[in-house]
Motif scaffolding. Structure first.
Motif, PDB file in Angstrom:
ATOM      1  N   ALA A  61       0.833  -1.200   0.000  1.00 27.82           N
ATOM      2  CA  ALA A  61       0.000   0.000   0.000  1.00 27.82           C
ATOM      3  C   ALA A  61       0.874   1.259   0.000  1.00 27.82           C
ATOM      4  CB  ALA A  61      -0.928  -0.001   1.213  1.00 27.82           C
ATOM      5  N   ALA A  62       1.976   1.237   0.744  1.00 21.68           N
ATOM      6  CA  ALA A  62       2.878   2.384   0.781  1.00 21.68           C
ATOM      7  C   ALA A  62       3.549   2.587  -0.575  1.00 21.68           C
ATOM      8  CB  ALA A  62       3.929   2.199   1.872  1.00 21.68           C
ATOM      9  N   CYS A  63       3.928   1.488  -1.234  1.00 17.10           N
ATOM     10  CA  CYS A  63       4.536   1.596  -2.570  1.00 17.10           C
ATOM     11  C   CYS A  63       3.566   2.267  -3.540  1.00 17.10           C
ATOM     12  CB  CYS A  63       4.914   0.216  -3.095  1.00 17.10           C
ATOM     13  SG  CYS A  63       6.370  -0.504  -2.340  1.00 17.10           S
ATOM     14  N   LYS A  64       2.315   1.828  -3.521  1.00 14.62           N
ATOM     15  CA  LYS A  64       1.319   2.403  -4.429  1.00 14.62           C
ATOM     16  C   LYS A  64       1.036   3.862  -4.094  1.00 14.62           C
ATOM     17  CE  LYS A  64      -1.097  -1.893  -5.467  1.00 14.62           C
ATOM     18  NZ  LYS A  64      -2.347  -2.641  -5.308  1.00 14.62           N
ATOM     19  N   ARG A  65       0.856   4.151  -2.820  1.00 17.01           N
ATOM     20  CA  ARG A  65       0.468   5.503  -2.404  1.00 17.01           C
ATOM     21  C   ARG A  65       1.546   6.538  -2.717  1.00 17.01           C
ATOM     22  NH1 ARG A  65      -1.548   7.473   3.561  1.00 17.01           N
ATOM     23  NH2 ARG A  65      -2.050   9.577   2.904  1.00 17.01           N
ATOM     24  N   HIS A  66       2.819   6.165  -2.495  1.00 17.67           N
ATOM     25  CA  HIS A  66       3.911   7.120  -2.662  1.00 17.67           C
ATOM     26  C   HIS A  66       4.685   6.921  -3.962  1.00 17.67           C
ATOM     27  CE1 HIS A  66       3.224   8.643   1.363  1.00 17.67           C
ATOM     28  NE2 HIS A  66       3.183   7.393   1.797  1.00 17.67           N
ATOM     29  N   GLY A  67       4.292   5.945  -4.766  1.00 15.20           N
ATOM     30  CA  GLY A  67       4.954   5.705  -6.044  1.00 15.20           C
ATOM     31  C   GLY A  67       6.389   5.238  -5.898  1.00 15.20           C
ATOM     32  N   LEU A  68       6.655   4.423  -4.886  1.00 18.58           N
ATOM     33  CA  LEU A  68       8.010   3.929  -4.635  1.00 18.58           C
ATOM     34  C   LEU A  68       8.164   2.506  -5.173  1.00 18.58           C
ATOM     35  CD1 LEU A  68       8.356   5.113  -0.941  1.00 18.58           C
ATOM     36  CD2 LEU A  68       9.422   6.154  -2.946  1.00 18.58           C
ATOM     37  N   PRO A  69       9.332   2.194  -5.734  1.00 21.72           N
ATOM     38  CA  PRO A  69       9.535   0.832  -6.233  1.00 21.72           C
ATOM     39  C   PRO A  69       9.772  -0.181  -5.102  1.00 21.72           C
ATOM     40  CG  PRO A  69      11.494   2.140  -6.610  1.00 21.72           C
ATOM     41  CD  PRO A  69      10.455   3.069  -6.059  1.00 21.72           C
ATOM     42  N   VAL A  70      10.362   0.283  -3.969  1.00 22.58           N
ATOM     43  CA  VAL A  70      10.702  -0.601  -2.854  1.00 22.58           C
ATOM     44  C   VAL A  70      10.504   0.151  -1.549  1.00 22.58           C
ATOM     45  CG1 VAL A  70      12.571  -1.886  -1.734  1.00 22.58           C
ATOM     46  CG2 VAL A  70      12.444  -1.824  -4.201  1.00 22.58           C
ATOM     47  N   VAL A  71       9.999  -0.538  -0.530  1.00 21.32           N
ATOM     48  CA  VAL A  71       9.955  -0.003   0.825  1.00 21.32           C
ATOM     49  C   VAL A  71      10.408  -1.089   1.786  1.00 21.32           C
ATOM     50  CG1 VAL A  71       8.109   1.667   0.413  1.00 21.32           C
ATOM     51  CG2 VAL A  71       7.536  -0.614   1.217  1.00 21.32           C
ATOM     52  N   TRP A  72      10.863  -0.684   2.960  1.00 20.27           N
ATOM     53  CA  TRP A  72      11.225  -1.600   4.023  1.00 20.27           C
ATOM     54  C   TRP A  72      10.244  -1.374   5.150  1.00 20.27           C
ATOM     55  CZ3 TRP A  72      14.735   0.106   0.609  1.00 20.27           C
ATOM     56  CH2 TRP A  72      15.633  -0.843   0.075  1.00 20.27           C
ATOM     57  N   VAL A  73       9.676  -2.461   5.662  1.00 18.58           N
ATOM     58  CA  VAL A  73       8.658  -2.378   6.706  1.00 18.58           C
ATOM     59  C   VAL A  73       9.205  -3.006   7.988  1.00 18.58           C
ATOM     60  CG1 VAL A  73       6.285  -2.971   7.329  1.00 18.58           C
ATOM     61  CG2 VAL A  73       6.874  -2.610   4.938  1.00 18.58           C
ATOM     62  N   THR A  74       9.104  -2.255   9.088  1.00 18.09           N
ATOM     63  CA  THR A  74       9.560  -2.768  10.382  1.00 18.09           C
ATOM     64  C   THR A  74       8.440  -3.555  11.048  1.00 18.09           C
ATOM     65  OG1 THR A  74       8.939  -0.687  11.439  1.00 18.09           O
ATOM     66  CG2 THR A  74      11.232  -0.909  10.719  1.00 18.09           C
ATOM     67  N   ALA A  75       8.764  -4.200  12.157  1.00 14.61           N
ATOM     68  CA  ALA A  75       7.802  -5.078  12.838  1.00 14.61           C
ATOM     69  C   ALA A  75       6.580  -4.333  13.347  1.00 14.61           C
ATOM     70  CB  ALA A  75       8.491  -5.784  14.006  1.00 14.61           C
ATOM     71  N   ASP A  76       6.698  -3.027  13.574  1.00 12.04           N
ATOM     72  CA  ASP A  76       5.545  -2.269  14.058  1.00 12.04           C
ATOM     73  C   ASP A  76       4.712  -1.679  12.925  1.00 12.04           C
ATOM     74  OD1 ASP A  76       7.331  -0.324  13.249  1.00 12.04           O
ATOM     75  OD2 ASP A  76       6.981   0.984  14.956  1.00 12.04           O
ATOM     76  N   GLY A  77       5.061  -1.978  11.668  1.00 11.76           N
ATOM     77  CA  GLY A  77       4.268  -1.547  10.524  1.00 11.76           C
ATOM     78  C   GLY A  77       4.703  -0.225   9.909  1.00 11.76           C
ATOM     79  N   GLN A  78       5.807   0.348  10.368  1.00 13.15           N
ATOM     80  CA  GLN A  78       6.316   1.589   9.786  1.00 13.15           C
ATOM     81  C   GLN A  78       7.020   1.278   8.470  1.00 13.15           C
ATOM     82  OE1 GLN A  78       6.345   4.870  10.819  1.00 13.15           O
ATOM     83  NE2 GLN A  78       4.977   4.398  12.504  1.00 13.15           N
ATOM     84  N   CYS A  79       6.795   2.122   7.468  1.00 10.71           N
ATOM     85  CA  CYS A  79       7.416   1.940   6.153  1.00 10.71           C
ATOM     86  C   CYS A  79       8.505   2.984   5.951  1.00 10.71           C
ATOM     87  CB  CYS A  79       6.374   2.076   5.046  1.00 10.71           C
ATOM     88  SG  CYS A  79       5.110   0.821   5.122  1.00 10.71           S
TER      89      CYS A  79
END
Length: 104
Positions: A61-79
């Motif tokens: 969802a973060a990739c789509k919303r911000h137009g990013l090719p890659v994101v890293w997600v931590t255990a608490d759900g932060q992107c």
């Protein structure tokens, strides 16, 4: 006369010997036992499917919303868009889990 004190070492009971685990009777058997123990320790710890699935969904969802090719997600759900930022945030959480790399 000497001032030495004599120490006696108590003989372990059968229960104590069993609690220490198996004993190898040959070098070959010792190598096999060590290999088995190492294999047990190297098994990756699987995350519950629902937790990993939720983190993947957040990342996509973060990739789509911000137009990013890659994101890293931590255990608490932060992107995070940078892996280093995700690792540092994960350390501040006190969890040993590595951030997940999610591609769009």
């Amino acid at each position: 006369m000497s001032n030495e004190t004599k120490e006696t070492i108590p003989t372990p009971t059968e229960e104590e010997l069993k609690a220490t685990g198996p004993v190898a009777h040959s070098p070959q058997e010792a190598k096999e036992m060590l290999a088995k123990e190492k294999a047990k320790k190297q098994k990756p710890k699987a995350k519950p499917d629902n937790e990993a699935g939720a983190l993947h969904a957040v990342g996509r969802a973060a990739c789509k919303r911000h137009g990013l090719p890659v994101v890293w997600v931590t255990a608490d759900g932060q992107c995070f868009k940078q892996e280093n930022d995700a690792r540092n945030h994960g350390k501040s959480l006190g969890l040993s889990a590595e951030p997940l790399k999610i591609e769009a």
